[in-house]
Design a protein around this motif. Structure first.
Motif, PDB file in Angstrom:
ATOM      1  N   LEU A   1     -12.561   7.330  -4.425  1.00 57.13           N
ATOM      2  CA  LEU A   1     -12.243   7.338  -2.997  1.00 57.13           C
ATOM      3  C   LEU A   1     -11.210   8.435  -2.760  1.00 57.13           C
ATOM      4  N   PRO A   2     -11.534   9.448  -1.961  1.00 60.82           N
ATOM      5  CA  PRO A   2     -10.617  10.583  -1.817  1.00 60.82           C
ATOM      6  C   PRO A   2      -9.575  10.441  -0.714  1.00 60.82           C
ATOM      7  N   ASP A   3      -9.821   9.585   0.270  1.00 65.95           N
ATOM      8  CA  ASP A   3      -8.990   9.562   1.470  1.00 65.95           C
ATOM      9  C   ASP A   3      -7.722   8.742   1.259  1.00 65.95           C
ATOM     10  N   LEU A   4      -6.589   9.328   1.546  1.00 70.19           N
ATOM     11  CA  LEU A   4      -5.312   8.647   1.403  1.00 70.19           C
ATOM     12  C   LEU A   4      -5.244   7.402   2.275  1.00 70.19           C
ATOM     13  N   SER A   5      -5.774   7.479   3.490  1.00 73.04           N
ATOM     14  CA  SER A   5      -5.695   6.326   4.386  1.00 73.04           C
ATOM     15  C   SER A   5      -6.432   5.123   3.814  1.00 73.04           C
ATOM     16  N   VAL A   6      -7.572   5.359   3.172  1.00 71.22           N
ATOM     17  CA  VAL A   6      -8.335   4.263   2.566  1.00 71.22           C
ATOM     18  C   VAL A   6      -7.576   3.702   1.364  1.00 71.22           C
ATOM     19  N   LEU A   7      -7.049   4.570   0.514  1.00 71.03           N
ATOM     20  CA  LEU A   7      -6.277   4.119  -0.645  1.00 71.03           C
ATOM     21  C   LEU A   7      -5.072   3.296  -0.203  1.00 71.03           C
ATOM     22  N   TYR A   8      -4.379   3.765   0.820  1.00 71.82           N
ATOM     23  CA  TYR A   8      -3.196   3.062   1.314  1.00 71.82           C
ATOM     24  C   TYR A   8      -3.564   1.686   1.862  1.00 71.82           C
ATOM     25  N   GLN A   9      -4.675   1.623   2.583  1.00 72.91           N
ATOM     26  CA  GLN A   9      -5.112   0.337   3.145  1.00 72.91           C
ATOM     27  C   GLN A   9      -5.467  -0.649   2.032  1.00 72.91           C
ATOM     28  N   LEU A  10      -6.130  -0.164   0.982  1.00 73.06           N
ATOM     29  CA  LEU A  10      -6.473  -1.040  -0.135  1.00 73.06           C
ATOM     30  C   LEU A  10      -5.226  -1.624  -0.780  1.00 73.06           C
ATOM     31  N   VAL A  11      -4.233  -0.779  -1.002  1.00 69.93           N
ATOM     32  CA  VAL A  11      -3.027  -1.228  -1.697  1.00 69.93           C
ATOM     33  C   VAL A  11      -2.199  -2.163  -0.827  1.00 69.93           C
ATOM     34  N   THR A  12      -2.038  -1.829   0.434  1.00 69.92           N
ATOM     35  CA  THR A  12      -1.177  -2.638   1.303  1.00 69.92           C
ATOM     36  C   THR A  12      -1.838  -3.927   1.749  1.00 69.92           C
ATOM     37  N   SER A  13      -3.138  -4.070   1.523  1.00 69.55           N
ATOM     38  CA  SER A  13      -3.816  -5.322   1.899  1.00 69.55           C
ATOM     39  C   SER A  13      -3.626  -6.427   0.858  1.00 69.55           C
ATOM     40  N   VAL A  14      -3.076  -6.076  -0.306  1.00 70.05           N
ATOM     41  CA  VAL A  14      -2.853  -7.045  -1.377  1.00 70.05           C
ATOM     42  C   VAL A  14      -1.457  -7.649  -1.224  1.00 70.05           C
ATOM     43  N   ARG A  15      -1.373  -8.941  -1.393  1.00 68.02           N
ATOM     44  CA  ARG A  15      -0.088  -9.628  -1.236  1.00 68.02           C
ATOM     45  C   ARG A  15       0.910  -9.173  -2.295  1.00 68.02           C
ATOM     46  N   ARG A  16       2.119  -8.927  -1.857  1.00 71.14           N
ATOM     47  CA  ARG A  16       3.181  -8.513  -2.766  1.00 71.14           C
ATOM     48  C   ARG A  16       4.028  -9.717  -3.182  1.00 71.14           C
ATOM     49  N   HIS A  17       4.635  -9.601  -4.337  1.00 67.47           N
ATOM     50  CA  HIS A  17       5.628 -10.594  -4.741  1.00 67.47           C
ATOM     51  C   HIS A  17       6.687  -9.883  -5.570  1.00 67.47           C
ATOM     52  N   THR A  18       7.805 -10.524  -5.746  1.00 63.10           N
ATOM     53  CA  THR A  18       8.921  -9.926  -6.474  1.00 63.10           C
ATOM     54  C   THR A  18       8.850 -10.319  -7.941  1.00 63.10           C
ATOM     55  N   CYS A  19       8.951  -9.320  -8.823  1.00 60.27           N
ATOM     56  CA  CYS A  19       8.948  -9.585 -10.260  1.00 60.27           C
ATOM     57  C   CYS A  19      10.163 -10.444 -10.608  1.00 60.27           C
ATOM     58  N   HIS A  20       9.936 -11.561 -11.268  1.00 63.46           N
ATOM     59  CA  HIS A  20      11.035 -12.484 -11.566  1.00 63.46           C
ATOM     60  C   HIS A  20      11.984 -11.929 -12.623  1.00 63.46           C
ATOM     61  N   TRP A  21      11.548 -10.859 -13.323  1.00 62.46           N
ATOM     62  CA  TRP A  21      12.389 -10.323 -14.394  1.00 62.46           C
ATOM     63  C   TRP A  21      13.221  -9.133 -13.936  1.00 62.46           C
ATOM     64  N   CYS A  22      12.555  -8.106 -13.367  1.00 60.56           N
ATOM     65  CA  CYS A  22      13.308  -6.894 -12.992  1.00 60.56           C
ATOM     66  C   CYS A  22      13.580  -6.801 -11.501  1.00 60.56           C
ATOM     67  N   GLY A  23      12.973  -7.671 -10.701  1.00 57.67           N
ATOM     68  CA  GLY A  23      13.350  -7.768  -9.296  1.00 57.67           C
ATOM     69  C   GLY A  23      12.697  -6.799  -8.340  1.00 57.67           C
ATOM     70  N   ILE A  24      11.715  -5.986  -8.787  1.00 55.85           N
ATOM     71  CA  ILE A  24      11.064  -5.070  -7.864  1.00 55.85           C
ATOM     72  C   ILE A  24       9.792  -5.708  -7.312  1.00 55.85           C
ATOM     73  N   ASP A  25       9.355  -5.226  -6.165  1.00 56.98           N
ATOM     74  CA  ASP A  25       8.122  -5.724  -5.551  1.00 56.98           C
ATOM     75  C   ASP A  25       6.917  -5.173  -6.301  1.00 56.98           C
ATOM     76  N   VAL A  26       5.935  -6.029  -6.566  1.00 58.04           N
ATOM     77  CA  VAL A  26       4.715  -5.630  -7.270  1.00 58.04           C
ATOM     78  C   VAL A  26       3.524  -6.300  -6.612  1.00 58.04           C
ATOM     79  N   ILE A  27       2.321  -5.841  -6.971  1.00 59.77           N
ATOM     80  CA  ILE A  27       1.095  -6.528  -6.600  1.00 59.77           C
ATOM     81  C   ILE A  27       0.349  -6.851  -7.890  1.00 59.77           C
ATOM     82  N   GLY A  28      -0.450  -7.898  -7.852  1.00 60.38           N
ATOM     83  CA  GLY A  28      -1.156  -8.298  -9.059  1.00 60.38           C
ATOM     84  C   GLY A  28      -0.326  -9.259  -9.893  1.00 60.38           C
TER      85      GLY A  28
END
Length: 280
Positions: free
Chosen positions: A233-260
């Motif tokens: 997929l070449p389009d940045l807008s599509v890539l961004y939409q895919l990534v931001t559509s996934v629920r984020r949570h905070t890593c319990h160990w290092c404290g940064i936001d992650v997906i997956g």
């Protein structure tokens, strides 16, 4: 400064896809330079960018991967992520460029690193080979091995997302993406037009571009007589939409936001909370 996206050889740094694509950091000759030089270079990158995501092919020399993990360990840094997905070299180069596109957006380093795992699901990576006798990354039956000794034989292979292999002929076909995508082709020492005249039309690709064959491709595929390909997929807008559509949570160990379900920086997975036993 945005998070840095690094690759371990210059031929894995594909040309920019658009004007927002950030340049790749090339960690050249990691296995040949003195350790203190590697340490200093990595520390400088972390100081400048805050976080560093390194994509390293599984076909890279073992000494390169070993040096990356040694440097990360000695720096005691959870701001360096080493990502080695099961992709052929051209597919990994495409993924690195997609992360370079996304690095220009308002994504935190943990989300950006996690996006690498997400976006692999939207890549179809394969090759046309003249022989499969040394192909280790895709299951090959005895009959196919025997056919590879027939002069003039060529094989179409998908390594990701689901391994497939066919001997190329009039009816040969491979399963492709079920969405609109572009195709990148890297020609090696094998002359073939099957990708552009048969496979690309069958997959309804929206466009086709060419790139030099990565040096690590011959090692990954077991032969230098190949042509590698990858849809993406070449389009940045599509890539961004895919990534931001996934629920984020905070890593319990290092404290940064992650997906997956795994933090790529500290490798922690979410803790498992056992349900309390019912009172009896």
């Amino acid at each position: 400064m945005p998070t840095a996206i690094a690759v371990t050889s210059a031929d894995m740094a594909l040309p920019a896809q658009d004007e927002r694509t950030l340049p790749a950091v090339v960690l050249q000759d990691l296995d040949r330079q003195p350790l203190d030089q590697s340490l200093a270079a990595m520390q400088t990158l972390v100081d400048q960018h805050g976080h560093l995501i390194v994509l390293c092919s599984r076909a890279a020399p073992a000494a390169v991967a070993r040096r990356l993990h040694i440097v990360r360990s000695l720096l005691e840094s959870d701001r360096i992520a080493v990502f080695r997905p099961a992709l052929p070299p051209l597919g990994l180069a495409v993924l690195a460029r997609q992360l370079r596109q996304l690095a220009s957006c308002d994504l935190g380093p943990g989300v950006l690193a996690s996006a690498g795992r997400l976006l692999t699901h939207y890549l179809h990576a394969g090759a046309v080979l003249n022989s499969v006798t040394r192909l280790d990354h895709v299951p090959v039956g005895l009959r196919t091995h025997a056919k590879s000794w027939v002069p003039g034989s060529q094989f179409g292979v998908i390594a990701h997302p689901e391994p497939r292999l066919v001997r190329i002929g009039p009816e040969a076909t491979l399963p492709g993406p079920e969405f609109g995508s572009w195709m990148l082709v890297a020609r090696g020492q094998l002359q073939t037009d099957w990708i552009t005249t048969a496979l690309a039309p069958a997959w309804n690709v929206l466009g086709l571009r060419e790139a030099p064959l990565p040096a690590e491709s011959a090692r990954w595929w077991g032969t230098g007589r190949l042509t590698e390909f990858c849809t993406y997929l070449p389009d940045l807008s599509v890539l961004y939409q895919l990534v931001t559509s996934v629920r984020r949570h905070t890593c319990h160990w290092c404290g940064i936001d992650v997906i997956g379900d795994r933090c790529v920086f500290c490798c922690a997975t979410p803790p498992v909370h056992e349900n309390p036993a019912p009172a009896g």
